[in-house]
Each structure stands twice: as C-alpha cells, then as structure tokens.
Design a protein around this motif. Structure first.
Motif, short mmCIF file in Angstrom:
data_model
loop_
_atom_site.label_atom_id
_atom_site.label_comp_id
_atom_site.label_asym_id
_atom_site.label_seq_id
_atom_site.Cartn_x
_atom_site.Cartn_y
_atom_site.Cartn_z
N PRO A 191 -1.93 11.03 -5.44
CA PRO A 191 -2.60 11.15 -6.74
C PRO A 191 -1.61 11.39 -7.88
CG PRO A 191 -2.98 13.11 -5.43
CD PRO A 191 -2.27 12.13 -4.55
N ILE A 192 -1.93 10.79 -8.99
CA ILE A 192 -1.11 10.94 -10.19
C ILE A 192 -1.90 11.81 -11.16
CG2 ILE A 192 -0.06 9.75 -12.14
CD1 ILE A 192 0.14 7.27 -10.41
N PRO A 193 -1.28 12.80 -11.78
CA PRO A 193 -2.01 13.64 -12.73
C PRO A 193 -2.29 12.90 -14.03
CG PRO A 193 0.30 14.28 -12.67
CD PRO A 193 0.11 13.23 -11.60
N ASP A 194 -3.33 13.36 -14.72
CA ASP A 194 -3.59 12.82 -16.05
C ASP A 194 -2.45 13.23 -16.96
OD1 ASP A 194 -5.97 11.62 -15.41
OD2 ASP A 194 -7.18 13.39 -15.85
N PRO A 195 -2.06 12.47 -17.92
CA PRO A 195 -2.55 11.18 -18.39
C PRO A 195 -1.89 9.98 -17.71
CG PRO A 195 -0.94 11.97 -19.95
CD PRO A 195 -1.07 13.03 -18.87
N THR B 113 -11.31 12.68 -12.45
CA THR B 113 -11.94 11.47 -11.92
C THR B 113 -12.51 11.67 -10.54
OG1 THR B 113 -9.77 10.71 -11.22
CG2 THR B 113 -10.60 9.89 -13.32
N GLY B 114 -12.19 12.76 -9.89
CA GLY B 114 -12.78 13.08 -8.60
C GLY B 114 -13.97 14.02 -8.71
N GLY B 115 -14.37 14.37 -9.94
CA GLY B 115 -15.49 15.25 -10.15
C GLY B 115 -15.10 16.70 -10.31
N ALA C 74 -7.43 -11.47 -1.98
CA ALA C 74 -6.21 -10.70 -2.27
C ALA C 74 -6.31 -9.88 -3.55
CB ALA C 74 -5.01 -11.63 -2.34
N LEU C 75 -6.91 -10.42 -4.61
CA LEU C 75 -6.95 -9.69 -5.88
C LEU C 75 -7.76 -8.39 -5.78
CD1 LEU C 75 -7.15 -12.59 -8.48
CD2 LEU C 75 -5.23 -11.08 -8.00
N PRO C 76 -8.99 -8.41 -5.25
CA PRO C 76 -9.69 -7.13 -5.15
C PRO C 76 -9.06 -6.18 -4.12
CG PRO C 76 -11.04 -8.90 -4.25
CD PRO C 76 -9.85 -9.53 -4.91
N VAL C 77 -8.46 -6.72 -3.07
CA VAL C 77 -7.78 -5.85 -2.11
C VAL C 77 -6.59 -5.16 -2.80
CG1 VAL C 77 -6.36 -5.83 -0.01
CG2 VAL C 77 -8.56 -7.01 -0.03
N ALA C 78 -5.84 -5.90 -3.59
CA ALA C 78 -4.72 -5.30 -4.32
C ALA C 78 -5.22 -4.22 -5.28
CB ALA C 78 -3.94 -6.38 -5.08
N GLY C 79 -6.32 -4.50 -5.98
CA GLY C 79 -6.92 -3.50 -6.86
C GLY C 79 -7.36 -2.27 -6.10
N ALA C 80 -7.97 -2.48 -4.94
CA ALA C 80 -8.42 -1.35 -4.12
C ALA C 80 -7.25 -0.53 -3.60
CB ALA C 80 -9.28 -1.86 -2.97
N VAL C 81 -6.15 -1.18 -3.26
CA VAL C 81 -4.96 -0.46 -2.79
C VAL C 81 -4.39 0.41 -3.92
CG1 VAL C 81 -2.55 -0.75 -2.06
CG2 VAL C 81 -4.38 -2.05 -0.94
N VAL C 82 -4.30 -0.15 -5.11
CA VAL C 82 -3.83 0.62 -6.27
C VAL C 82 -4.74 1.82 -6.49
CG1 VAL C 82 -3.59 0.57 -8.79
CG2 VAL C 82 -2.63 -1.28 -7.41
N TRP C 83 -6.04 1.57 -6.45
CA TRP C 83 -7.02 2.63 -6.70
C TRP C 83 -6.92 3.72 -5.62
CZ3 TRP C 83 -9.45 2.37 -11.25
CH2 TRP C 83 -10.42 3.33 -11.51
N ALA C 84 -6.87 3.30 -4.36
CA ALA C 84 -6.84 4.27 -3.26
C ALA C 84 -5.54 5.07 -3.24
CB ALA C 84 -7.03 3.55 -1.93
N ARG C 85 -4.48 4.47 -3.66
CA ARG C 85 -3.18 5.15 -3.60
C ARG C 85 -3.00 6.16 -4.72
NH1 ARG C 85 1.52 4.78 -0.83
NH2 ARG C 85 3.43 5.14 -1.98
N TRP C 86 -3.47 5.84 -5.96
CA TRP C 86 -3.14 6.69 -7.09
C TRP C 86 -4.32 7.25 -7.87
CZ3 TRP C 86 -0.02 1.98 -7.09
CH2 TRP C 86 1.25 2.19 -6.55
N VAL C 87 -5.51 6.66 -7.76
CA VAL C 87 -6.59 7.05 -8.66
C VAL C 87 -7.78 7.71 -7.96
CG1 VAL C 87 -8.20 6.23 -10.43
CG2 VAL C 87 -5.95 5.17 -10.21
N ALA C 88 -8.13 7.27 -6.79
CA ALA C 88 -9.34 7.74 -6.10
C ALA C 88 -9.33 9.26 -5.93
CB ALA C 88 -9.45 7.06 -4.73
#
Length: 116
Positions: free
Chosen positions: A60-64, A111-113, A40-54
């Motif tokens: 996607p959320i803009p910097d900062p 962060t996407g290059g 559950a912990l890495p899946v939750a981290g991956a969901v956060v990452w995929a939703r807002w950071v990837a």
C-alpha cells in the motif's frame, strides 16, 4: 455517507476495469490481438490496483501518493472510453471518480474504509 462513497468507489473500480476491457476489444487488428488486449488491459489495471491501492494491497502507498496508481487506472479507463468514441461516458467516469475521491478525503476516510 461513508459507506455510500465506499460502495460507489467499488462500482467505479468495476466500471474502470470494464472500460479497459472494452477499449482492449476495440484495438485494431486480428481477433486474437483484440482478445488479448481485452483480457490484458483490465488484468494490468487489477494488478496495479491490488498491489498499491486496494484496502488489502500487497504494497500500500500512503495518501497522496496513492493518487498516482488510482489515476493510472481511472485515466486509462477514461482514455479507453474516449478512444472508442464514448465521450459522455468518459466524462461521467472521470467526474465521478474525482468527486468520489474528493468526498472520501472530505469525510477523512481512507480508500479501505478506515479513518485516514
């Protein structure tokens, strides 16, 4: 230099998910609770990452502001390493993640290059 930092960022993301799984496995309790937490912990981290950071995040959320979910994941991974007694690894992960983020900012790379 840009591609090196993006590659390092990907490796750090994988390390963060691994640290979350490791921390979940070391949660006190019966084996089924440990397995559940380790998944559950890495899946939750991956969901956060995929939703807002990837790079191809669904919302996607803009910097900062993007720093908030990034540090939820990296901070959680660092905390998991600290709580399991891996102080040096926790410090290395935190320093590399922060240094990498700073390097991407200094290179004006998103962060996407993409150019920020």
């Amino acid at each position: 230099m840009r591609w090196f930092n993006l590659g390092l960022r990907f490796v750090l993301e994988l390390c963060a998910f691994a640290a979350l799984a490791y921390g979940g496995w070391h949660v006190p309790g019966p084996t089924w609770v440990r397995i559940l937490a380790a998944v559950a912990l890495p899946v939750a981290g991956a969901v956060v990452w995929a939703r807002w950071v990837a790079p191809k995040a669904s919302h996607p959320i803009p910097d900062p502001l993007r720093l908030v979910p990034e540090w939820v994941v990296f901070g959680g991974a660092t905390a998991a390493l600290l709580l399991t007694g891996h102080f040096v690894l926790a410090g290395v992960l935190a320093l590399l993640a922060a240094g990498n983020r700073w390097a991407l900012h200094a290179l004006r790379t998103g962060t996407g290059g993409d150019p920020a």
